[in-house]
Enzyme design. Sequence first.
Site, PDB file in Angstrom:
ATOM      1  N   HIS A 109       0.835  -1.193   0.000  1.00  0.00           N
ATOM      2  CA  HIS A 109       0.000   0.000   0.000  1.00  0.00           C
ATOM      3  C   HIS A 109       0.871   1.244   0.000  1.00  0.00           C
ATOM      4  O   HIS A 109       1.861   1.320   0.740  1.00  0.00           O
ATOM      5  CB  HIS A 109      -0.907   0.047   1.247  1.00  0.00           C
ATOM      6  CG  HIS A 109      -1.875  -1.089   1.350  1.00  0.00           C
ATOM      7  ND1 HIS A 109      -1.489  -2.344   1.784  1.00  0.00           N
ATOM      8  CD2 HIS A 109      -3.204  -1.159   1.076  1.00  0.00           C
ATOM      9  CE1 HIS A 109      -2.549  -3.148   1.770  1.00  0.00           C
ATOM     10  NE2 HIS A 109      -3.591  -2.461   1.357  1.00  0.00           N
ATOM     11  N   LYS A 136      -1.679  -8.086  -4.000  1.00  0.00           N
ATOM     12  CA  LYS A 136      -2.507  -6.887  -3.829  1.00  0.00           C
ATOM     13  C   LYS A 136      -1.612  -5.651  -3.870  1.00  0.00           C
ATOM     14  O   LYS A 136      -0.729  -5.473  -3.019  1.00  0.00           O
ATOM     15  CB  LYS A 136      -3.269  -6.943  -2.502  1.00  0.00           C
ATOM     16  CG  LYS A 136      -4.169  -5.734  -2.255  1.00  0.00           C
ATOM     17  CD  LYS A 136      -4.825  -5.816  -0.883  1.00  0.00           C
ATOM     18  CE  LYS A 136      -5.696  -4.593  -0.623  1.00  0.00           C
ATOM     19  NZ  LYS A 136      -6.214  -4.574   0.779  1.00  0.00           N
TER      20      LYS A 136
END
Length: 287
Positions: A109, A136
Amino acid sequence: MICVSIQKTGFEKTVRILSSPVTEMAELRLDLSDYATDEVVRLCSMPVPVIATCRCGISGEAKADRQLSAAIHAGAAFVDIELGMTARLAGKLIAEAEGAGCRIIRSYHDFDGTPELETLVSKVRECLEGHADIVKIVTTAIHDDDPAKVLSLYSAPESKGLEGRLVAFAMGEKGKNSRMDSLAAGAPFIYASTGGCPTAPGQPDIREACHEIYGNDLPLRLMDGTIRIPRSKSTLQREIMASALAGECYKVDSEDLCDDVEAALGAASIIIGKMKEDIDENNVEKQ
């Protein structure tokens, strides 16, 4: 598929969310919740696929270790292990997940912006080297071209073989559309919020996500467990009239009201009124 991301929600309400037929899968943000370890075990033992997530930067390493380990052994479908997690803890949890048959999401992230594509590609490689079943990659959209940059990962040569295993989108208002676009590009699921509590900027509400993906709102049950089945107008009119002929008033939910239903209610009122008049007249005659 829609993954409901749950945070700051009590145990009983979380059970209701996980029990709802609307919930296809769910992410438990353990770092943003106060579940006891035995509650984590019970939640991750439910039939719905659960992603166990606990960001060390928010919860601290001790809580992440304790609750993610409990989730893995309780039957969580996935465990989210950030690239930023210490090698010691990440290695421990990866070993536990692989031993328990829990699939591993390795996540990256960037809450400050969107780095260059070369950096994003290197993060994909790092996730794969870190035993990722699902990769991700999430950034924050600051510039107009940031969402397209993240979505280009789906067609990058380095992503070959990741079909159905890559979740990549941009957070923030400018990146909001990239969440839905990621599904079209091949993401296995998107994240949505419930109860007006998004866990990340730009995250859609479950109702919005259902409408965008399936073309309708929550069809059978609201997330709080309240049953709400849309009524057929003609069926409702027949039920109103049948009740009126039986001398009873039919209660209609406000959501079902429309001109035709109100007309049926008006007719039913006249029928019931006339029946009462006839009964009163008969009683007078008998006296």
